[in-house]
Design an enzyme around this catalytic site. Structure first.
Site, PDB file in Angstrom:
ATOM      1  N   TYR A 145     -14.427  -7.950  -2.973  1.00 28.43           N
ATOM      2  CA  TYR A 145     -14.487  -7.768  -1.429  1.00 28.43           C
ATOM      3  C   TYR A 145     -15.161  -6.332  -0.693  1.00 28.43           C
ATOM      4  O   TYR A 145     -16.582  -6.072  -0.381  1.00 28.43           O
ATOM      5  CB  TYR A 145     -13.289  -7.312  -0.999  1.00 28.43           C
ATOM      6  CG  TYR A 145     -12.495  -7.319   0.813  1.00 28.43           C
ATOM      7  CD1 TYR A 145     -12.815  -7.808   1.277  1.00 28.43           C
ATOM      8  CD2 TYR A 145     -12.441  -6.057   0.832  1.00 28.43           C
ATOM      9  CE1 TYR A 145     -12.655  -7.512   2.923  1.00 28.43           C
ATOM     10  CE2 TYR A 145     -12.106  -5.809   2.269  1.00 28.43           C
ATOM     11  CZ  TYR A 145     -12.406  -7.032   3.151  1.00 28.43           C
ATOM     12  OH  TYR A 145     -12.395  -6.477   4.398  1.00 28.43           O
ATOM     13  N   LYS A 149     -18.309  -6.241   1.333  1.00 25.41           N
ATOM     14  CA  LYS A 149     -18.710  -4.942   2.687  1.00 25.41           C
ATOM     15  C   LYS A 149     -19.696  -4.045   2.449  1.00 25.41           C
ATOM     16  O   LYS A 149     -20.356  -4.684   2.814  1.00 25.41           O
ATOM     17  CB  LYS A 149     -17.542  -4.527   2.798  1.00 25.41           C
ATOM     18  CG  LYS A 149     -16.311  -5.658   3.817  1.00 25.41           C
ATOM     19  CD  LYS A 149     -16.567  -6.085   4.537  1.00 25.41           C
ATOM     20  CE  LYS A 149     -15.683  -6.374   5.488  1.00 25.41           C
ATOM     21  NZ  LYS A 149     -16.139  -7.446   6.934  1.00 25.41           N
ATOM     22  N   VAL A 184       0.172  -5.728   3.993  1.00 17.05           N
ATOM     23  CA  VAL A 184       1.674  -5.309   3.485  1.00 17.05           C
ATOM     24  C   VAL A 184       2.693  -5.825   4.347  1.00 17.05           C
ATOM     25  O   VAL A 184       3.945  -5.843   3.727  1.00 17.05           O
ATOM     26  CB  VAL A 184       1.697  -3.854   2.666  1.00 17.05           C
ATOM     27  CG1 VAL A 184       1.229  -2.257   3.787  1.00 17.05           C
ATOM     28  CG2 VAL A 184       3.268  -3.503   1.964  1.00 17.05           C
ATOM     29  N   PHE A 188       6.238  -7.851   3.385  1.00 14.64           N
ATOM     30  CA  PHE A 188       7.503  -7.200   3.458  1.00 14.64           C
ATOM     31  C   PHE A 188       8.307  -8.265   4.421  1.00 14.64           C
ATOM     32  O   PHE A 188       9.715  -8.452   4.119  1.00 14.64           O
ATOM     33  CB  PHE A 188       7.460  -6.095   3.868  1.00 14.64           C
ATOM     34  CG  PHE A 188       6.731  -4.723   2.897  1.00 14.64           C
ATOM     35  CD1 PHE A 188       6.760  -5.235   1.169  1.00 14.64           C
ATOM     36  CD2 PHE A 188       7.291  -3.450   2.650  1.00 14.64           C
ATOM     37  CE1 PHE A 188       6.319  -4.480   0.586  1.00 14.64           C
ATOM     38  CE2 PHE A 188       6.288  -2.291   1.275  1.00 14.64           C
ATOM     39  CZ  PHE A 188       6.001  -3.497   0.729  1.00 14.64           C
ATOM     40  N   GLY A 205       4.714   1.291  -5.679  1.00 15.06           N
ATOM     41  CA  GLY A 205       4.665   1.541  -4.662  1.00 15.06           C
ATOM     42  C   GLY A 205       4.463   3.567  -4.792  1.00 15.06           C
ATOM     43  O   GLY A 205       4.810   4.168  -2.887  1.00 15.06           O
ATOM     44  N   THR A 206       3.446   4.228  -4.884  1.00 12.60           N
ATOM     45  CA  THR A 206       3.399   5.264  -4.965  1.00 12.60           C
ATOM     46  C   THR A 206       2.037   5.352  -3.981  1.00 12.60           C
ATOM     47  O   THR A 206       1.140   6.610  -3.811  1.00 12.60           O
ATOM     48  CB  THR A 206       3.215   6.307  -5.447  1.00 12.60           C
ATOM     49  OG1 THR A 206       2.462   5.783  -7.198  1.00 12.60           O
ATOM     50  CG2 THR A 206       4.559   6.830  -6.933  1.00 12.60           C
ATOM     51  N   GLN A 207       1.109   3.781  -3.751  1.00 17.30           N
ATOM     52  CA  GLN A 207      -0.094   4.068  -3.676  1.00 17.30           C
ATOM     53  C   GLN A 207       0.045   4.432  -1.776  1.00 17.30           C
ATOM     54  O   GLN A 207       1.418   4.274  -1.086  1.00 17.30           O
ATOM     55  CB  GLN A 207      -0.519   2.672  -3.310  1.00 17.30           C
ATOM     56  CG  GLN A 207      -0.253   1.354  -4.545  1.00 17.30           C
ATOM     57  CD  GLN A 207       1.083   0.833  -4.680  1.00 17.30           C
ATOM     58  OE1 GLN A 207       2.265   1.107  -4.376  1.00 17.30           O
ATOM     59  NE2 GLN A 207       0.865  -0.176  -4.719  1.00 17.30           N
ATOM     60  N   ARG A 275      -1.394   0.357  -9.307  1.00 19.64           N
ATOM     61  CA  ARG A 275      -1.702  -0.013  -8.408  1.00 19.64           C
ATOM     62  C   ARG A 275      -1.331  -2.061  -7.816  1.00 19.64           C
ATOM     63  O   ARG A 275      -0.892  -2.201  -8.293  1.00 19.64           O
ATOM     64  CB  ARG A 275      -3.531  -0.452  -8.747  1.00 19.64           C
ATOM     65  CG  ARG A 275      -3.826   0.257  -9.181  1.00 19.64           C
ATOM     66  CD  ARG A 275      -5.707   0.012  -8.846  1.00 19.64           C
ATOM     67  NE  ARG A 275      -6.226   1.453  -9.930  1.00 19.64           N
ATOM     68  CZ  ARG A 275      -6.739   1.976  -9.267  1.00 19.64           C
ATOM     69  NH1 ARG A 275      -7.226   1.656  -7.796  1.00 19.64           N
ATOM     70  NH2 ARG A 275      -7.374   2.963  -9.576  1.00 19.64           N
TER      71      ARG A 275
END
Length: 321
Positions: A145, A149, A184, A188, A205-207, A275
């Site tokens: 992606y 771009k 996201v 969710f 979860g730390t992204q 990731r």
């Protein structure tokens, strides 16, 4: 202005159309409705200054017909799903690079004066400088992606210099808000509606990334475009994002709180050091100093934008029940 908005029935595109129509412009939308919907444009469908063309930009003739008589093109049409690149790179090529090539080819023989293109923070890849400025190099996308771009950006720059039109390129952070149908927050909410007891979170979860509300995005695009028109640059680049950033876990907490739920968080662990998926940039925050020098700045920070988006999406879901 006589404006064409490609992808104008989509999430960001339809908000841009709203603002352009409210400002009194003549607006034509070209959209194949693969990601967008006419519901997003229903207030304008019978307006004398508005025209809708349903068409696929992979067809060159469709694009040529759509730009007839147009002065400015806002090119937002694209496949917005970063994750699809690992399963279907050819689709990302067609719906990002090929359609941009068809548009540029049509523009070179037309009277179009300016092109505004929505690129992405993904062109920077795993940037070693955060916040990342527009002149960061080398640009090394880690997703198909992001590569698509960047290829579109390069084509636009080459055509603008060769065929004498102006091009303004926006590299967007994560844009969120009403009418969004991927990403996201959207994921969710849908996961928790299916199972309020547990929430699967891709990655560790730390992204941590920067989020910008669509209202601030459209404000920024139109404000900076006015400044760009008065300047003498043939091609220019601006980041649009926020000064702060937020983790995926914090987003999950806000969504759960707004839905009045206390689910167990189940982290998948992800790939390549936590990731969410292959090609997911784990840490992203853009420098917006250049944009702020034009007099624009976001009204909502990342946390406020996330909370407002959750409320907007929940309200939409409730109205559709």
């Amino acid at each position: 202005m006589k404006v064409l908005v490609t992808g104008g029935a989509g999430f960001i595109g339809s908000h841009l159309v709203d603002r352009l129509m409210e400002d009194g412009h003549e607006v034509r939308v070209l959209d194949d409705l693969s990601a967008g919907t006419l519901d997003n444009l229903k207030r304008w469908l019978n307006h004398e200054r508005f025209e809708f063309i349903e068409g696929d930009m992979r067809d060159a003739e469709t694009v040529e017909n759509a730009i007839d008589g147009i002065e400015v093109v806002f090119h937002l049409a694209a496949n917005p799903e970063v994750r699809i690149g690992s399963q279907s790179p050819e689709l990302l090529y067609e719906t990002n690079v090929l359609i941009t090539y068809n548009l540029l080819n049509a523009m070179k023989d037309s009277g179009v004066k300016s092109l505004v293109f929505t690129s992405s923070s993904t062109v920077y890849g795993d940037a070693e400088i955060i916040p990342t400025p527009e002149d960061y190099a080398p640009l090394e996308p880690i997703s198909v992606y992001g590569g698509a771009k960047l290829a579109a950006e390069a084509l636009i720059s080459g055509y603008a210099h060769t065929f004498d039109f102006k091009a303004l390129i926006f590299r967007l952070a994560n844009i969120i808000g009403e009418r969004s149908n991927h990403g996201v927050i959207y994921d969710f909410i849908n996961k928790l509606r299916r199972n309020p007891e547990e929430l699967e979170i891709l990655g560790d979860g730390t992204q941590r990334k920067s989020y910008l509300h669509v209202s601030d995005t459209v404000d920024g695009m139109l404000h900076i475009f006015e400044a760009f028109k008065k300047g003498n640059k043939r091609v220019d680049f601006y980041n649009l994002g926020n000064d702060d950033w937020i983790t995926v876990k914090e987003i999950a907490e806000i969504v759960s709180e707004e839905m009045k739920l206390k689910p167990v968080f189940r982290f998948t662990g992800g790939v390549d050091g936590g990731r969410g998926w292959k090609g997911d940039v784990k840490f992203m925050r853009l420098s917006i100093e250049k944009a702020k020098k034009t007099g624009w700045k976001p009204k909502l920070d990342s946390y406020e934008a996330v909370r407002r988006t959750v409320r907007e999406l929940l309200q939409t879901a409730k109205a559709e029940e």
